[in-house]
Design an enzyme around this catalytic site. Structure first.
Site, PDB file in Angstrom:
ATOM      1  N   GLU A  76      27.002  17.776   5.712  1.00 39.81           N
ATOM      2  CA  GLU A  76      26.315  16.788   4.866  1.00 39.81           C
ATOM      3  C   GLU A  76      24.907  16.502   5.363  1.00 39.81           C
ATOM      4  O   GLU A  76      23.971  16.331   4.581  1.00 39.81           O
ATOM      5  CB  GLU A  76      27.123  15.490   4.803  1.00 39.81           C
ATOM      6  CG  GLU A  76      28.344  15.551   3.913  1.00 39.81           C
ATOM      7  CD  GLU A  76      29.520  16.290   4.527  1.00 39.81           C
ATOM      8  OE1 GLU A  76      29.458  16.654   5.721  1.00 39.81           O
ATOM      9  OE2 GLU A  76      30.507  16.518   3.815  1.00 39.81           O
ATOM     10  N   HIS A 114      39.144   9.320   2.473  1.00 31.81           N
ATOM     11  CA  HIS A 114      38.526   9.650   1.188  1.00 31.81           C
ATOM     12  C   HIS A 114      38.451   8.451   0.254  1.00 31.81           C
ATOM     13  O   HIS A 114      38.131   8.612  -0.914  1.00 31.81           O
ATOM     14  CB  HIS A 114      39.332  10.737   0.468  1.00 31.81           C
ATOM     15  CG  HIS A 114      39.563  11.969   1.254  1.00 31.81           C
ATOM     16  ND1 HIS A 114      40.592  12.094   2.153  1.00 31.81           N
ATOM     17  CD2 HIS A 114      38.872  13.141   1.299  1.00 31.81           C
ATOM     18  CE1 HIS A 114      40.557  13.293   2.717  1.00 31.81           C
ATOM     19  NE2 HIS A 114      39.507  13.954   2.218  1.00 31.81           N
TER      20      HIS A 114
END
Lengths: 431, 85, 331
Positions: free
Chosen positions: C66, C135
């Protein structure tokens, strides 16, 4: 702890001068006690407290003029629940109510139980919603507090229906219109009396100042009435022969203190007639008529040297004539002596003005906002009266009604005057 | 036994009670009370009650009109006090 | 404005895809990159079929880093491109926190306005699908803390479809948070779709008794709660914040001034939450409008559980929102 504030003693009052404290710090007070006197610019009024407690600090010095709503003194909770004044050195903790006593938040589902080693990752879940409030302080929402201040109402006297029993805006507005506390007054406008000095001589407020201030107060209120209220006016002539004869007969059997004057008879009839016509007894507030449940009869009383006040006789429709006369005599004496009470000043539901035996023939009334009607009686005099095809001289009175078209129509008003007439033809019903 | 002066004092006291802001020192004995002091029927009733409580003399309603001035009132009371004139 | 409008039914996911497709067609500088956005069609299926239409130059699969691909997006934006970076979930965006906070948000300010970073970062947020703690968190409130960023939370199909275009046109880095539970939400859009503003709150349901402040995935729950409350004759107003930064202070204050009661719904944890920011705003600037203490409906303070019954118990629900609203009106 709560504040005792400068009350609004009528729709025309925006500020008052504290004349005298009748209590000192540490004194125990009960709801209804007279604790101070105030010069409203119309009169000297003895003001009552609306809660039980102990006087904490006096915040306003004698002689000071302050706007309505200004805290005058702090009131501590009554001894027993909190540290009593002078109860020794160690003050008890007022917040003794354990937090655990607060109900758990109904909304929270059971917090998933984390296993012990992970507990540190899990800070406390939702805190209890109802955190106990210190001492006896009444819960009042900030909005309700603001609205109450604008209306000149002590919110601590209003029953609360909101979250946690708190007083809400709706509660305040309901109280204002049902008369459980003083009704809606003019919004607080601190700049309304710019001419008034910040501090006046307390014991003897300058008479000229008082008179001009009163004139201004009356003028402001009546201007508001003429500006806002669509008045209609009715009048009816009433044959007083039967009423006066009955009264003379009654009085002849009684010692002077028990006797009633014709004005008391007129007030009694007006109060009973008002009780039967709710649309003429009450207030117009928040854009709607608010009929009152009780008849608190405002009695317009002229002050010597000019000006007038209209304090209330509470539940006047339920008083026998003798008691009404006693109330009227007491009120007149206290108006003359300047010892009226706040609760009398602030909550009439309808006003009657009787010009008395030296007055003019009839009154074209101006309604006291936020009331919706005013009944006027001219002097009782002998006048020509036609009855049964003959004209004769009879004692008559001309009764007039000024009423607010937003709350009633001429038909309603006519019915009230007809009832008034009927009662005065049957004065024994007023006994 | 009240002297006339005592009666006069009692009348002025009764007037003072119903009209606390009136200047009684300047009130002439022959001035009309209703005009000078702006007394209405409630005030007259109060005056009669005050006199009754001070002197025990009961002025009946039909005689209220005779209490026009301080002098009239003193004379009326003197005529009606126990034992007569 | 077109002369003809029609409505059609589609999902939130499809509305997002339409926004992407329109943006890619409208401006050659626009491209999408992220993990599995190409051949796989995106972890949540948002970019499905776009690879075939726009090719691998503009729909770029990236390595699992990321920080690297967000940094690349910043560089591309500085270089004049209009990149859209997809980060799978807000949890994983923490790996790009340095790029977003220290670079993207700061460069315009540190360069005295010489360099703009017209970057859009899309990411999924929120719980409710049994994806477990890694998540499922709602960390958009953290980003809303940072000046230099714009933080959006589309809660309707219209905003899902329409927010991307003004986000790309904005010279600042814009983060768009797509709540995972909304992807399958069905609704209708007008055709052609209406343009929407980048920021500014919207009243999704007018009411007079209590304001329910919500955004993103909490919006449908707040609307459900309002329906429940209506049956009890409590008229709730639902205010959709749409953007957390800049927060539409005026809309919040105006609504509270009308209803005098407020419930803030925020799927993040209560402590230090964005809901706390909204309540503080109301307390600072509308205290004297309040007729009851403000309420917050937030997630229980645990990492979001995997087990369905525990996950459900941890999250705000329409029932909890309605209960909070009832407390504010004293019922």
């Amino acid at each position: 702890m709560s504040d005792f504030t400068m009350p609004s003693l009528g729709a025309d009052m925006t500020a008052g001068t504290l004349l005298e404290w009748y209590v000192r710090p540490g004194d125990a007070v009960r709801r209804g006690d007279i604790v101070a006197s105030v010069d409203t610019s119309k009169a000297e009024i003895e003001i009552e407290i609306f809660e039980d407690g102990v006087v904490g600090e006096l915040l306003v010095e004698v002689g000071t003029r302050v706007p309505v709503g200004t805290p005058l003194a702090t009131i501590l909770p009554v001894a027993g629940s909190a540290a009593a004044a002078g109860n020794g050195a160690a003050p008890a903790t007022p917040t003794a109510t354990p937090v655990a006593a607060a109900p758990p938040p109904a909304s929270s589902p059971p917090t998933p139980r984390t296993v012990a080693p992970l507990a540190a990752a899990s800070p406390p879940a939702a805190p209890p919603l109802a955190v106990p409030v210190e001492g006896h302080r009444t819960r009042v929402s900030p909005l309700a507090r603001r609205v109450a201040a604008q209306m000149g109402i002590d919110p601590e006297t209003v029953p609360g229906t909101g979250s946690g029993g708190a007083v809400t805006r709706e509660d305040v507005e309901r109280a204002a219109t049902t008369g459980t506390t003083p009704p809606a007054a003019e919004p607080l406008v601190p700049a309304a009396a710019p001419a008034a000095p910040a501090v006046q001589s307390a014991a003897e407020p300058a008479v000229a100042d008082r008179r001009s201030a009163m004139r201004k107060a009356i003028g402001d209120l009546m201007a508001r009435s003429k500006r806002e209220i669509p008045h209609y006016h009715l009048e009816t002539a009433i044959d007083m022969t039967a009423a006066l004869a009955w009264l003379a007969e009654r009085n002849a059997t009684l010692a002077p203190p028990e006797r009633a004057i014709p004005a008391a008879l007129l007030l009694a009839a007006a109060a009973r007639a008002a009780a039967k016509h709710a649309q003429l007894n009450g207030f117009f507030a928040d854009g709607a008529p608010q009929p009152a449940e009780h008849v608190h009869l405002g009695v317009a009383l002229a002050l010597r040297g000019g000006g007038l006040v209209a304090p209330a006789i509470h539940d006047a429709d339920r008083l026998p004539l003798g008691e009404l006369m006693a109330a009227l005599r007491d009120l007149t004496a206290r108006v003359r002596a300047g010892t009226m009470r706040g609760s009398e000043m602030a909550d009439p539901t309808i006003t009657v003005t009787s010009l008395g035996d030296r007055g003019a023939d009839k009154v074209f009334g101006v309604i006291y906002p936020p009331q919706v009607a005013l009944i006027g009686f001219g002097a009782i005099r002998e006048r020509p009266w036609a009855a049964g095809g003959m004209v004769g001289a009879r004692p008559t009175a001309i009764a007039t009604l000024a009423a607010d078209h937003r709350a009633s129509d001429g038909h309603d008003g006519s019915l009230l005057l007809a009832e008034l007439d009927r009662l005065l033809q049957h004065p024994e019903e007023l006994a | 036994m009240s002297t006339t002066d005592e009666l006069r004092t009692q009348v002025l006291e009764a007037l003072g009670a119903i009209a606390p802001d009136a200047d009684l020192a300047t009130l002439s004995d022959d001035a009309s009370l209703r005009d000078e002091l702006d007394l209405d029927s409630m005030d007259m009733q109060g005056l009669v009650v005050g006199l009754y409580e001070a002197t025990g003399i009961d002025v009946p309603e039909r005689d209220y009109g005779k209490l026009d001035t301080v002098a009239d009132t003193v004379a009326y009371l003197a005529a009606h006090r126990p034992g007569g004139q | 404005m077109s002369g003809t409008t029609a409505t059609r039914t589609l999902t939130y996911r499809e509305a997002l895809r339409e926004g992407l497709r329109d943006a890619l067609r409208a401006d050659e500088r626009v491209f999408l990159m992220g993990e599995d956005v190409g051949a796989y069609g995106g972890s949540f299926g948002v970019s499905r079929d776009l690879l075939g239409e726009f090719g691998p130059e503009r729909i770029r699969d990236t390595p699992l880093s990321e920080s690297a691909f967000t940094g690349a997006g910043i560089g591309a934006a500085l270089g004049g491109m209009r990149p859209i970076v997809e980060v799978m979930t807000v949890n994983f965006s923490l790996l790009a926190l340095d790029q977003i906070v220290n670079n993207a948000a700061a460069i315009a300010h540190m360069s005295g306005g010489q360099f703009a970073v017209p970057l859009v970062v899309r990411m999924t947020t929120g719980a409710g699908r049994q994806l477990a703690a890694q998540h499922s968190h709602s960390l958009e409130g953290w980003y809303a803390h940072v000046p230099g960023l714009k933080v959006l939370a589309p809660g309707t199909l219209e905003d899902a479809r329409g927010m991307l275009a003004p986000a790309l046109a904005d010279p600042n880095p814009v983060l768009i948070f797509e709540h995972g539970s909304l992807y399958g939400l069905e609704g209708s859009l007008t055709d052609p779709p209406a343009e929407v503003a980048l920021t500014g709150a919207a009243i999704r349901r007018p009411g007079s008794d209590v304001t329910l402040v919500a955004y993103g995935g909490s919006l449908p729950k707040a609307l459900d709660a309002a329906e429940t409350l209506a049956a009890d004759r409590i008229d709730a107003e639902v205010l959709d914040l749409r953007a957390l930064r800049p927060l539409d202070d005026a809309a919040v204050l105006a609504s509270v001034a009308r209803t005098h009661r407020v419930v803030v719904v925020d799927e993040a944890w209560r402590t230090g939450s964005f809901a706390a920011e909204v309540v503080a705003l109301v307390a600072e600037r509308a205290l004297y409008e309040l007729d009851a203490p403000p309420e917050r409906v937030c997630s229980v303070e645990v990492p979001i559980p995997y087990a369905k019954h525990l996950e459900d118990a941890a999250l705000p629900s329409a029932e909890r929102i309605a209960a909070a609203a009832r407390r504010t009106v004293g019922r």
